[in-house]
Scaffold this active site. Sequence first.
Site, PDB file in Angstrom:
ATOM      1  N   TYR A  63      46.383  40.701  84.449  1.00  0.00           N
ATOM      2  CA  TYR A  63      47.780  40.337  84.169  1.00  0.00           C
ATOM      3  C   TYR A  63      48.150  40.982  82.840  1.00  0.00           C
ATOM      4  O   TYR A  63      47.641  40.602  81.787  1.00  0.00           O
ATOM      5  CB  TYR A  63      47.956  38.817  84.086  1.00  0.00           C
ATOM      6  CG  TYR A  63      47.661  38.072  85.379  1.00  0.00           C
ATOM      7  CD1 TYR A  63      47.687  38.717  86.618  1.00  0.00           C
ATOM      8  CD2 TYR A  63      47.369  36.713  85.365  1.00  0.00           C
ATOM      9  CE1 TYR A  63      47.422  38.032  87.793  1.00  0.00           C
ATOM     10  CE2 TYR A  63      47.107  36.016  86.544  1.00  0.00           C
ATOM     11  CZ  TYR A  63      47.130  36.690  87.749  1.00  0.00           C
ATOM     12  OH  TYR A  63      46.866  36.004  88.918  1.00  0.00           O
ATOM     13  N   GLY A 217      56.044  31.782  94.908  1.00  0.00           N
ATOM     14  CA  GLY A 217      55.764  33.033  94.201  1.00  0.00           C
ATOM     15  C   GLY A 217      56.985  33.605  93.516  1.00  0.00           C
ATOM     16  O   GLY A 217      57.840  32.862  93.032  1.00  0.00           O
ATOM     17  N   THR A 219      59.680  34.889  94.454  1.00  0.00           N
ATOM     18  CA  THR A 219      60.962  34.347  94.914  1.00  0.00           C
ATOM     19  C   THR A 219      60.699  32.912  95.332  1.00  0.00           C
ATOM     20  O   THR A 219      60.225  32.653  96.441  1.00  0.00           O
ATOM     21  CB  THR A 219      61.487  35.144  96.128  1.00  0.00           C
ATOM     22  OG1 THR A 219      61.435  36.519  95.791  1.00  0.00           O
ATOM     23  CG2 THR A 219      62.904  34.746  96.481  1.00  0.00           C
TER      24      THR A 219
HETATM   25  N1  LIG Z   1      44.584  35.101  93.537  1.00  0.00           N
HETATM   26  C1  LIG Z   1      45.686  35.775  93.673  1.00  0.00           C
HETATM   27  O1  LIG Z   1      45.737  36.817  94.345  1.00  0.00           O
HETATM   28  C2  LIG Z   1      46.938  35.296  93.007  1.00  0.00           C
HETATM   29  C3  LIG Z   1      48.180  35.881  93.332  1.00  0.00           C
HETATM   30  C4  LIG Z   1      49.308  35.372  92.715  1.00  0.00           C
HETATM   31  C5  LIG Z   1      49.218  34.328  91.802  1.00  0.00           C
HETATM   32  N2  LIG Z   1      47.999  33.796  91.487  1.00  0.00           N
HETATM   33  C6  LIG Z   1      47.878  32.658  90.553  1.00  0.00           C
HETATM   34  O2  LIG Z   1      48.667  31.600  91.042  1.00  0.00           O
HETATM   35  C7  LIG Z   1      49.548  31.121  90.014  1.00  0.00           C
HETATM   36  C8  LIG Z   1      50.809  30.586  90.623  1.00  0.00           C
HETATM   37  O3  LIG Z   1      51.500  31.607  91.300  1.00  0.00           O
HETATM   38  P1  LIG Z   1      52.859  32.245  90.784  1.00  0.00           P
HETATM   39  O4  LIG Z   1      53.103  31.899  89.370  1.00  0.00           O
HETATM   40  O5  LIG Z   1      52.839  33.664  91.147  1.00  0.00           O
HETATM   41  O6  LIG Z   1      53.912  31.605  91.760  1.00  0.00           O
HETATM   42  P2  LIG Z   1      54.543  30.133  91.891  1.00  0.00           P
HETATM   43  O7  LIG Z   1      53.817  29.172  91.031  1.00  0.00           O
HETATM   44  O8  LIG Z   1      54.654  29.866  93.328  1.00  0.00           O
HETATM   45  O9  LIG Z   1      56.014  30.355  91.360  1.00  0.00           O
HETATM   46  C9  LIG Z   1      56.331  30.976  90.181  1.00  0.00           C
HETATM   47  C10 LIG Z   1      57.801  31.323  90.230  1.00  0.00           C
HETATM   48  O10 LIG Z   1      58.558  30.123  90.333  1.00  0.00           O
HETATM   49  C11 LIG Z   1      59.436  30.005  89.213  1.00  0.00           C
HETATM   50  N3  LIG Z   1      59.429  28.595  88.839  1.00  0.00           N
HETATM   51  C12 LIG Z   1      58.407  27.875  88.340  1.00  0.00           C
HETATM   52  N4  LIG Z   1      58.760  26.582  88.156  1.00  0.00           N
HETATM   53  C13 LIG Z   1      60.048  26.490  88.548  1.00  0.00           C
HETATM   54  C14 LIG Z   1      60.964  25.412  88.597  1.00  0.00           C
HETATM   55  N5  LIG Z   1      60.632  24.197  88.215  1.00  0.00           N
HETATM   56  N6  LIG Z   1      62.238  25.687  89.043  1.00  0.00           N
HETATM   57  C15 LIG Z   1      62.577  26.927  89.453  1.00  0.00           C
HETATM   58  N7  LIG Z   1      61.737  27.989  89.428  1.00  0.00           N
HETATM   59  C16 LIG Z   1      60.481  27.771  88.982  1.00  0.00           C
HETATM   60  C17 LIG Z   1      58.891  30.906  88.148  1.00  0.00           C
HETATM   61  O11 LIG Z   1      59.918  31.399  87.331  1.00  0.00           O
HETATM   62  P3  LIG Z   1      60.075  30.923  85.776  1.00  0.00           P
HETATM   63  O12 LIG Z   1      59.068  31.709  85.025  1.00  0.00           O
HETATM   64  O13 LIG Z   1      61.477  31.293  85.484  1.00  0.00           O
HETATM   65  O14 LIG Z   1      59.837  29.456  85.758  1.00  0.00           O
HETATM   66  C18 LIG Z   1      58.278  32.022  88.982  1.00  0.00           C
HETATM   67  O15 LIG Z   1      59.260  32.947  89.382  1.00  0.00           O
HETATM   68  C19 LIG Z   1      49.748  32.352  89.123  1.00  0.00           C
HETATM   69  O16 LIG Z   1      50.213  31.982  87.857  1.00  0.00           O
HETATM   70  C20 LIG Z   1      48.373  32.959  89.151  1.00  0.00           C
HETATM   71  O17 LIG Z   1      47.567  32.328  88.177  1.00  0.00           O
HETATM   72  C21 LIG Z   1      46.871  34.244  92.096  1.00  0.00           C
END
Ligand SMILES: NC(=O)c1ccc[n+]([C@@H]2O[C@H](COP(=O)([O-])OP(=O)(O)OC[C@H]3O[C@@H](n4cnc5c(N)ncnc54)[C@H](OP(=O)(O)O)[C@@H]3O)[C@@H](O)[C@H]2O)c1
Length: 293
Positions: A63, A217, A219
């Site tokens: 990252y 994710g 979106t």
């Molecule tokens: N192993 C893998 O291949 C892999 C792939 C992807 C991710 N990951 C891990 O999984 C974690 C979680 O996934 P992610 O962060 O990609 O996706 P997520 O948790 O599903 O969603 C993150 C998205 O949601 C928004 N968001 C968060 N809280 C919100 C709320 N209360 N209201 C409205 N929007 C909100 C964030 O924007 P804002 O920043 O504006 O809040 C961001 O755009 C990552 O941080 C990473 O550590 C692992």
Amino acid sequence: MNDISKAGTFKLGDRTVKRLGYGAMQLAGPGVFGPPKDRDAALAVLREAVKSGVDHIDTSDFYGPHITNLIIREALHPYPENLTIVTKISARRGADASWIPAMSPKELTQAVHDNLRNLGLDVIEVVNLRSMHGLHGPAEGSLEPQLNTLAELQRQGLVRHIGMSNVTPTQVAQGRGIADIVCVQNQYNIAHREDDALIDELAADGIAYVPFFPLGGFTPLQSSTLAGVAKKLDATPMQVALAWLLQRSPNILLIPGTSSVGHLRENLAAADLKLPADEIEVLNGIADEAKAA
Ligand SMILES: NC(=O)c1ccc[n+]([C@@H]2O[C@H](COP(=O)([O-])OP(=O)(O)OC[C@H]3O[C@@H](n4cnc5c(N)ncnc54)[C@H](OP(=O)(O)O)[C@@H]3O)[C@@H](O)[C@H]2O)c1
């Protein structure tokens, strides 16, 4: 401040962590590449998470690259004793922000050393082998050489526990034959439920399942059904999506990602939300709606 321990705990390796954690991917720049727009805001999110009781943070040295880990170190080092930092390896970043497989023994070993150095750790509590046989989703293919490399790094004392990510049930079975797999991190959320059977199987064996993209994710989830239930319960759609995961199975550990303290607080408040059985029934229809769309 809400009490996130209301969401319960689960075993991750030989530690017990709260089921509401934090995923740090959103702390890098756009496209998870380069520095964040506001570094102080990123530091503030991490400090607020730990202050709120979060004891499980998910990250990777790819990252940024390196940037997210360096921000975690700046915000939180020396780390609280109970903080479990989980990383993932097996990709590197191109100059154009692309994700390039880096699954050779040499690259995996280098990645563990990069994570240790940038996080300021002597040992990493959990390292997930993130399969790059498929970039956007699990794809079959042996992970034996990669798991053997991780097992060797574990024997050297650099890695405490091994997990797997972006993997198929066949690969999980292969991994469990090679090493003690303590968690599986795959894409899963209220609208994307391919892993339902795998989650139940892991739960029966006491293995943590850590859904990535719990909020959809990049979106975030958009569903009128989700919005309707949230309105009824006087909660936000994101809180309902997280509460649904918490109630789905006791081995699910949450790592929602955000770059905003406001969203972090909103997400952690999901610990207070209990979904009634009839609303869970309604929410269970979302995955079919998503498939039909
Ligand atoms: N192993 C893998 O291949 C892999 C792939 C992807 C991710 N990951 C891990 O999984 C974690 C979680 O996934 P992610 O962060 O990609 O996706 P997520 O948790 O599903 O969603 C993150 C998205 O949601 C928004 N968001 C968060 N809280 C919100 C709320 N209360 N209201 C409205 N929007 C909100 C964030 O924007 P804002 O920043 O504006 O809040 C961001 O755009 C990552 O941080 C990473 O550590 C692992």
